[in-house]
Design an enzyme around this catalytic site. Structure first.
Site, PDB file in Angstrom:
ATOM      1  N   ASP A   1       0.801  -1.162  -0.226  1.00 37.11           N
ATOM      2  CA  ASP A   1      -0.025   0.028  -0.031  1.00 37.11           C
ATOM      3  C   ASP A   1       1.003   1.190  -0.170  1.00 37.11           C
ATOM      4  O   ASP A   1       1.817   1.136   0.755  1.00 37.11           O
ATOM      5  CB  ASP A   1      -1.087  -0.014   1.246  1.00 37.11           C
ATOM      6  CG  ASP A   1      -2.142   0.775   1.075  1.00 37.11           C
ATOM      7  OD1 ASP A   1      -2.312   1.619   0.136  1.00 37.11           O
ATOM      8  OD2 ASP A   1      -2.852   0.911   2.166  1.00 37.11           O
TER       9      ASP A   1
ATOM     10  N   ASN B   1     -10.640  -2.728  -5.894  1.00 38.92           N
ATOM     11  CA  ASN B   1     -10.162  -1.751  -6.596  1.00 38.92           C
ATOM     12  C   ASN B   1     -10.665  -1.172  -8.155  1.00 38.92           C
ATOM     13  O   ASN B   1     -10.382  -0.345  -8.525  1.00 38.92           O
ATOM     14  CB  ASN B   1      -8.494  -2.066  -6.990  1.00 38.92           C
ATOM     15  CG  ASN B   1      -7.582  -2.145  -5.556  1.00 38.92           C
ATOM     16  OD1 ASN B   1      -7.051  -3.131  -5.535  1.00 38.92           O
ATOM     17  ND2 ASN B   1      -8.040  -1.247  -4.820  1.00 38.92           N
TER      18      ASN B   1
HETATM   19  C1  FPP Z   1      -2.165   0.172  -3.128  1.00 36.75           C
HETATM   20  O1  FPP Z   1      -1.428   1.441  -3.242  1.00 36.75           O
HETATM   21  C2  FPP Z   1      -1.687  -0.504  -4.437  1.00 36.75           C
HETATM   22  C3  FPP Z   1      -2.158  -1.025  -5.275  1.00 36.75           C
HETATM   23  C4  FPP Z   1      -3.669  -0.910  -5.466  1.00 36.75           C
HETATM   24  C5  FPP Z   1      -1.429  -1.898  -6.461  1.00 36.75           C
HETATM   25  C6  FPP Z   1      -0.432  -2.528  -5.966  1.00 36.75           C
HETATM   26  C7  FPP Z   1       0.291  -3.315  -7.207  1.00 36.75           C
HETATM   27  C8  FPP Z   1       1.479  -3.299  -7.472  1.00 36.75           C
HETATM   28  C9  FPP Z   1       2.442  -3.068  -6.297  1.00 36.75           C
HETATM   29  C10 FPP Z   1       1.964  -3.698  -8.740  1.00 36.75           C
HETATM   30  C11 FPP Z   1       1.570  -5.138  -9.194  1.00 36.75           C
HETATM   31  C12 FPP Z   1       2.211  -5.623 -10.158  1.00 36.75           C
HETATM   32  C13 FPP Z   1       1.938  -6.731 -10.640  1.00 36.75           C
HETATM   33  C14 FPP Z   1       2.495  -7.432 -11.864  1.00 36.75           C
HETATM   34  C15 FPP Z   1       0.955  -7.890 -10.033  1.00 36.75           C
HETATM   35  P1  FPP Z   1      -2.723   2.690  -3.318  1.00 36.75           P
HETATM   36  O2  FPP Z   1      -2.731   3.166  -4.739  1.00 36.75           O
HETATM   37  O3  FPP Z   1      -3.785   2.352  -2.671  1.00 36.75           O
HETATM   38  O4  FPP Z   1      -1.576   3.923  -2.818  1.00 36.75           O
HETATM   39  P2  FPP Z   1      -2.433   5.130  -2.025  1.00 36.75           P
HETATM   40  O5  FPP Z   1      -3.266   4.472  -0.771  1.00 36.75           O
HETATM   41  O6  FPP Z   1      -1.236   6.003  -1.441  1.00 36.75           O
HETATM   42  O7  FPP Z   1      -3.335   5.722  -2.831  1.00 36.75           O
END
Ligand code: FPP
Length: 255
Positions: free
Chosen positions: A34, A82
């Site tokens: 996250d 998501n």
């Molecule tokens: C949460 O951070 C993260 C995600 C929803 C995506 C996680 C994905 C990856 C790390 C890469 C995945 C890659 C593959 C190939 C499977 P957020 O966007 O919610 O962060 P925020 O809370 O700061 O907005």
């Protein structure tokens, strides 16, 4: 631009010479990755840059876990919730597996990593499903670390699907209701055959499970850090493992 950002952010923190945690390692680590969006915002970059940087951290974590002998790693990459994000962000996240596996599949194969996907992958765009199929095919005979990529995953759906699958067996006369136990539900979960997670890590200061492995996490040790996922380093990982090793796990008993 992205490559430049990613090379620059990767160098510190992934030093393979760092002293490894010895002794009682968690067999299975789950990670809620996250903070990608906030990481990008802090740098005046688009959210997609945060996800890209997060993908590179994910690569390093897979390497690091494999280097130290973790048996199983589950990475929460996309939750059933998501889909509520803006379409361009969802589209970007659905393209990341192509980039990731195109560049990483050889190394994963060399390391003997067996990739698995948990979650409802049938609802992913066809191009993402194609990568899932190719990756499964390429790594299915590997006998090293198992990496579960949780894509369109939700813990409650996991449980519902397991109960439905068991009910189907009852309906087909292959099982009876009396045989419905914790073990028989577990045998139908997406993680069947794998140990329950011993350690669950969540980054970015959020202190909740957000529907991640909710059944399997019943006795997991939870470890939270304010570090945003793209800034997560080998040292952070080792710190989590060392803290885990200091915890007294009693599983409800007195020992
Ligand atoms: C949460 O951070 C993260 C995600 C929803 C995506 C996680 C994905 C990856 C790390 C890469 C995945 C890659 C593959 C190939 C499977 P957020 O966007 O919610 O962060 P925020 O809370 O700061 O907005």
């Amino acid at each position: 631009m992205l490559r430049w950002v990613s090379r620059r952010m990767r160098r510190p923190g992934w030093d393979v010479d760092l002293e490894r945690p010895e002794g009682d390692l968690p067999a299975h680590i789950g990670i809620i990755m996250d903070g990608n969006g906030r990481w990008a915002k802090q740098r005046g970059l688009p959210r997609s840059a945060g996800h890209h940087a997060g993908m590179l951290t994910m690569r390093e974590v897979i390497r690091a876990c494999d280097d130290i002998g973790i048996q199983c790693l589950t990475l929460f990459a996309f939750s059933t919730e998501n889909w509520k994000r803006p379409e361009p962000e969802v589209e970007y996240l659905m393209r990341l597996p192509e980039e990731f596996f195109r560049t990483e599949i050889d190394e994963l194969a060399e390391r003997g990593v067996q990739a698995r996907f948990i979650g409802n992958t049938e609802r992913l765009p066809e191009h993402t499903q194609e990568v899932v199929r190719q990756t499964l095919e390429r790594t299915k005979h590997n006998r090293g670390m198992v990496v579960n990529f949780a894509l369109n995953y939700g813990g409650r759906s996991d449980v519902v699907d397991a109960v439905k699958a068991f009910a189907g067996e009852v309906a087909a006369g292959r099982a009876t209701w009396e045989e419905m136990t914790e073990d028989s539900i577990e045998a139908h979960l997406s993680t069947r055959g794998l140990p329950d997670p011993d350690l669950i890590i969540r980054t970015s200061g959020e202190i909740r499970l957000s529907n991640f492995l909710i059944w399997q996490a019943a006795y997991a040790e939870l470890w939270f850090t304010d570090v945003l996922w793209p800034d997560f380093t080998r040292e952070t990982l080792y710190q989590a493992i060392r803290d885990y090793q200091r915890r007294k796990r009693r599983f409800g008993g007195l020992k």
